[in-house]
Write a protein that holds these residues in place. Structure first.
Motif, PDB file in Angstrom:
ATOM      1  N   VAL A  82      31.451 -19.635 127.307  1.00  0.00           N
ATOM      2  CA  VAL A  82      32.164 -20.386 126.261  1.00  0.00           C
ATOM      3  C   VAL A  82      32.438 -19.463 125.065  1.00  0.00           C
ATOM      4  N   ASP A  83      31.435 -18.662 124.700  1.00  0.00           N
ATOM      5  CA  ASP A  83      31.626 -17.706 123.594  1.00  0.00           C
ATOM      6  C   ASP A  83      32.754 -16.725 123.915  1.00  0.00           C
ATOM      7  N   ALA A  84      32.801 -16.253 125.177  1.00  0.00           N
ATOM      8  CA  ALA A  84      33.822 -15.272 125.554  1.00  0.00           C
ATOM      9  C   ALA A  84      35.218 -15.879 125.435  1.00  0.00           C
ATOM     10  N   LEU A  85      35.350 -17.160 125.849  1.00  0.00           N
ATOM     11  CA  LEU A  85      36.665 -17.818 125.720  1.00  0.00           C
ATOM     12  C   LEU A  85      37.059 -17.889 124.248  1.00  0.00           C
ATOM     13  N   GLY A 104      31.711 -29.110 131.082  1.00  0.00           N
ATOM     14  CA  GLY A 104      33.174 -29.048 131.175  1.00  0.00           C
ATOM     15  C   GLY A 104      33.800 -29.255 129.803  1.00  0.00           C
ATOM     16  N   LEU A 105      33.234 -30.178 129.043  1.00  0.00           N
ATOM     17  CA  LEU A 105      33.735 -30.439 127.691  1.00  0.00           C
ATOM     18  C   LEU A 105      33.394 -29.259 126.776  1.00  0.00           C
ATOM     19  N   GLU A 106      32.237 -28.657 127.000  1.00  0.00           N
ATOM     20  CA  GLU A 106      31.865 -27.484 126.189  1.00  0.00           C
ATOM     21  C   GLU A 106      32.810 -26.320 126.461  1.00  0.00           C
ATOM     22  N   LEU A 107      33.228 -26.207 127.729  1.00  0.00           N
ATOM     23  CA  LEU A 107      34.193 -25.173 128.094  1.00  0.00           C
ATOM     24  C   LEU A 107      35.493 -25.407 127.323  1.00  0.00           C
ATOM     25  N   GLY A 136      26.726 -24.994 123.303  1.00  0.00           N
ATOM     26  CA  GLY A 136      27.448 -25.056 122.021  1.00  0.00           C
ATOM     27  C   GLY A 136      28.035 -26.417 121.710  1.00  0.00           C
ATOM     28  N   GLY A 137      27.917 -27.364 122.633  1.00  0.00           N
ATOM     29  CA  GLY A 137      28.539 -28.683 122.445  1.00  0.00           C
ATOM     30  C   GLY A 137      28.056 -29.402 121.198  1.00  0.00           C
ATOM     31  N   THR A 138      26.756 -29.274 120.904  1.00  0.00           N
ATOM     32  CA  THR A 138      26.224 -30.010 119.749  1.00  0.00           C
ATOM     33  C   THR A 138      26.733 -29.406 118.441  1.00  0.00           C
ATOM     34  N   GLN A 139      27.251 -28.180 118.485  1.00  0.00           N
ATOM     35  CA  GLN A 139      27.742 -27.523 117.262  1.00  0.00           C
ATOM     36  C   GLN A 139      29.265 -27.600 117.141  1.00  0.00           C
ATOM     37  N   ARG A 140      29.956 -27.401 118.268  1.00  0.00           N
ATOM     38  CA  ARG A 140      31.423 -27.393 118.182  1.00  0.00           C
ATOM     39  C   ARG A 140      31.985 -28.806 118.105  1.00  0.00           C
ATOM     40  N   PHE A 141      31.390 -29.752 118.823  1.00  0.00           N
ATOM     41  CA  PHE A 141      31.938 -31.117 118.871  1.00  0.00           C
ATOM     42  C   PHE A 141      31.989 -31.747 117.462  1.00  0.00           C
ATOM     43  N   PRO A 142      30.883 -31.730 116.685  1.00  0.00           N
ATOM     44  CA  PRO A 142      30.972 -32.330 115.341  1.00  0.00           C
ATOM     45  C   PRO A 142      31.965 -31.606 114.443  1.00  0.00           C
ATOM     46  N   ARG A 143      32.228 -30.334 114.689  1.00  0.00           N
ATOM     47  CA  ARG A 143      33.208 -29.612 113.863  1.00  0.00           C
ATOM     48  C   ARG A 143      34.611 -30.169 114.074  1.00  0.00           C
TER      49      ARG A 143
END
Ligand code: NAD
Length: 706
Positions: A82-85, A104-107, A136-143
């Motif tokens: 995910v970081d690489a993307l 899948g959602l984190e991707l 990373g879902g718990t960090q990117r999703f709320p953003r």
């Protein structure tokens, strides 16, 4: 095997995930994405990258089979992917249709932009496995969606359509062709010079962040019934209010702690156990099946009405047969009331409620079942009554119809012999309320044909039930185990515990309801009738006088307002009743017992190990095909705490040696029935070898026990 298709078209690299059925993020797929990403980034002709899945699934997330063998962590690990993307210097667009869940959602959140079909299914289901998103879902999703929505979705695991999260999560939504929408979006980016936008760089906006988190913690703690993952999810999402790096480190810490927790291991066991239960030795996709388009149910009482609704809910027409007009009237009125209530509460649209009720046709004539493909009997639990019904069904049912009984305790093989077609007969043991409870014990008789069994299993799936195959014995899997469990509850009451203490102790362990509250709900008369039959069949058997006296007073439980507890009219709160205390006291005196204080730990262990020992017998007799089937029965039909994985899994975790040692202690107790604590042969053997129930070979041959 290719798991990803790659093509470049007009400056856009298309990376299409191709790992059917749901694009689970297996190690091969993760490696495929990294390789394709590097190729696209290195290709000067590529300006933008589109990451797409299939119509059915962008990706359903991690391949949880990989949790067990460690390949889940193998390079490239999902968080790194995910970081690489996200780090890519060319814009990456996720094109999302179907399931986009968990990993899948984190991707998709690692991509710079998201274009989706409005009906794509979005969820973070990790809590259901005792986990939180860990890439990373718990960090990117709320953003993107804000703290509140992120917590709501991550804590509940609910699935929502993409259209509900419109603006913040998705840059474009379409009801048309997804690839066209993604291409159009990419071309628009081109006009702006192919900018990238990394979710990690966005702030989490929530002015009352801390206060909201406190509110969320309090409300979630009240409903999470001892589960750790929902609260830990709040901790991780809450950390997004800090920096991205600090938040990620909290997420990783929480994720790895949960991954090794008993709760997550148990929930993962339950997940696989349900899938395993659908596999029955001797049956496969090639086993022929009978067509089921019309159903008949005999008996419009508690069970018959619920069973009829289970089919109507799945759109299958049902004929509901009764012997007495007033019973039919009552049954149909109950069904109508249920559907009207569901419509009034907004659980069903009014026209849908009417349509479902309309699928049930009442009749007093057995001939009305002549065209049914399956007939399910739910009349009184009396072998004579069942005999009359099955003889009649044998006369009127069409050739090839399946004849099923919903008996709880009677011999399915004997019932099959009432007909000239025993191969077409089996047990379908629904649980009350039948239109709500997920469990269905499918009882395979000695003569039940494979195609009949296979048809019953598919039919169970069609009506949303979890089917577990059981052999024939008194009580099948679930109720047979409940018998020694209830016996221990009654013995402990004689020895010194109150019904409230016993209920509280096992409820604290996580059971939805203790044995006395459960009996009051189901009706104490049911177990009383079974006890009376057992007393008659086994003249030397010890009579459970306290329980018998409670029933002799007509205290049948909630339905009579009095049982082990008393109930205020219209309420379900169980209130301790001195009348019951007096009976207990008198019977202790009659038995010459001076009551002792029983520790809660003893109560819990005696109840559980009574279940486990009977479960082991059921397994060694081949009544259950595998230990995990027994767990499924208890998790889906008896309120066993999911975070404990079922009785057999729990015992294996405690250690079977320890279970046997405890049973020996209980057997030495003055008041005990030592025979009840004799370990089943299978349990003794596995305990001596230091093994678990999962190591027990699955039963190949089903045996019957009359
Ligand atoms: P019930 O008494 O509520 O209903 C039985 C119905 O069958 C009555 O309406 C009666 O009029 C009807 N009936 C009796 N003889 C008939 C005949 N010859 N033809 C047509 N109808 C006839 O009983 P229930 O609780 O619904 O139980 C039905 C069966 O389901 C029993 O075998 C019981 O053991 C089993 N079961 C009950 C439960 C439960 O929790 N109640 C759970 C699982 C299975």
């Amino acid at each position: 095997m290719t798991v990803l298709r790659y093509k470049v078209d007009a400056g856009i690299a298309w990376l299409t995930l191709d790992n059917p059925p749901l694009n689970a993020l297996s190690h091969a797929l993760r490696a495929g994405i990294v390789a394709a990403l590097e190729r696209a980034l290195a290709d000067a002709k590529v300006q933008a990258i589109v990451l797409a899945g299939s119509e059915r699934a962008f990706s359903s997330g991690a391949d949880i089979k990989e949790f067990a063998d460690g390949s889940f962590y193998a390079d490239p690990f999902l968080p790194a992917l995910v970081d690489a993307l996200e780090a890519a210097h060319k814009p990456v667009i996720a094109a999302i249709s179907g399931a986009c869940m968990g990993g899948g959602l984190e991707l998709a959140l690692g991509c710079h932009y998201r274009v989706a079909r409005s009906d794509a299914k979005i969820a973070f289901p990790e809590v259901k496995l005792g986990l939180i998103p860990g890439a990373g879902g718990t960090q990117r999703f709320p953003r993107l969606v804000g703290l509140e929505t992120a917590i709501n979705l991550i804590v509940s695991g609910t699935t929502v359509p993409a259209s509900l999260l419109k603006g913040p999560l998705f840059d474009a939504l379409t009801d048309g062709v997804l690839a066209d929408a993604a291409r159009k979006f990419a071309l628009e980016l081109g006009k702006k010079g192919w900018p990238v936008r990394r979710v990690r760089d966005l702030p989490v906006k929530h002015p009352q962040g801390e206060a909201f988190l406190q509110f969320a913690r309090t409300s979630v703690a009240a409903v999470s019934r001892g589960m750790a993952a929902p609260l830990r999810a709040i901790e991780a999402v809450g950390a997004s209010l800090s920096t991205f790096a600090a938040g990620i480190s909290t997420e990783q810490k929480v994720f790895s702690e949960l991954m090794v927790s008993a709760e997550s291991q148990s929930l993962r066991h339950a997940f696989f156990a349900e899938r395993a239960a659908a596999k029955v030795p001797g049956l496969n996709e090639k086993t022929p099946q009978r067509k089921i388009a019309a159903v008949a149910v005999v008996g419009a009482g508690t069970m018959g009405s619920g069973i009829a609704m289970s089919f109507a809910n799945a759109g299958i027409p049902v004929t509901l047969l009764e012997a007495k007009p007033e019973a039919l009237e009552r049954g149909i009125a109950g069904i109508r009331k249920f559907y009207q209530g569901a419509a009034a509460k907004g659980k069903l649209k009014a026209d849908e409620a009417t349509r479902r009720a309309g699928l049930i046709t009442p009749s007093l004539e057995f001939a009305a079942a002549a065209k049914a493909d399956i007939i399910i009997e739910a009349v009184f639990e009396d072998i004579g009554v069942k005999k009359g019904v099955f003889q009649q069904l044998d006369k009127i049912a069409k050739q090839g119809a399946i004849l099923a009984t919903n008996t709880s305790t009677l011999d399915v093989d004997a019932i099959a012999r009432f007909t000239k077609r025993p191969g077409d007969v089996l047990g379908l043991h629904f649980f009350s309320p039948a239109n709500v409870m997920r469990l269905l014990e499918v009882v395979r008789g000695a003569k039940t044909r494979p195609d009949v069994l296979a048809t019953a299993l598919s039919l169970a799936r069609r009506i949303g039930k979890t089917a577990v195959v059981s052999g024939v014995c008194d009580g099948f899997i679930g109720n047979r185990m409940l018998d020694p469990y209830a016996q221990q509850a009654l013995l402990m009451m004689e020895e010194g515990a109150s019904p409230q203490q016993i209920d509280r102790a096992i409820e604290k362990f996580g059971f939805a309801m203790g044995p006395f509250r459960m009996s009051d709900l189901a009706g104490n008369d049911i177990s009383w009738h079974i006890r009376q039959r057992h007393y008659a069949e086994h003249p030397k058997m010890r009579h459970m006088r306290i329980a018998d006296r409670v029933c002799e007073l007509g205290r049948f439980g909630q339905k009579t307002g009095l049982g082990w507890y008393r109930y205020e009219p219209g309420k379900r709160d169980a209130i301790p009743d001195p009348v019951v205390d007096k009976i207990i006291d008198e019977e202790r005196k009659a038995l010459n017992i001076s009551p002792r204080k029983i520790p809660d730990a003893e109560i819990v262990d005696r109840l559980l190990y009574a279940l486990v020992n009977e479960g082991a017998k059921i397994l060694e007799e081949g009544i259950a095909l595998r230990a995990s089937d027994i767990d499924v029965v208890y998790l889906t039909g008896y309120g066993f705490p999911p975070q404990r994985g079922g009785p057999m899994f729990h015992a294996s975790r405690v250690g079977l040696g320890q279970v046997v040692r405890r049973m020996r202690e209980f057997a030495a107790n003055d008041h005990a029935d030592p025979a009840a604590w004799k370990p089943a042969k299978l349990l003794a053997r596995l305990a001596a070898a230091g093994r678990t129930f999962e190591d027990a070979a699955p039963a190949k041959k089903r045996k019957s026990r009359g």
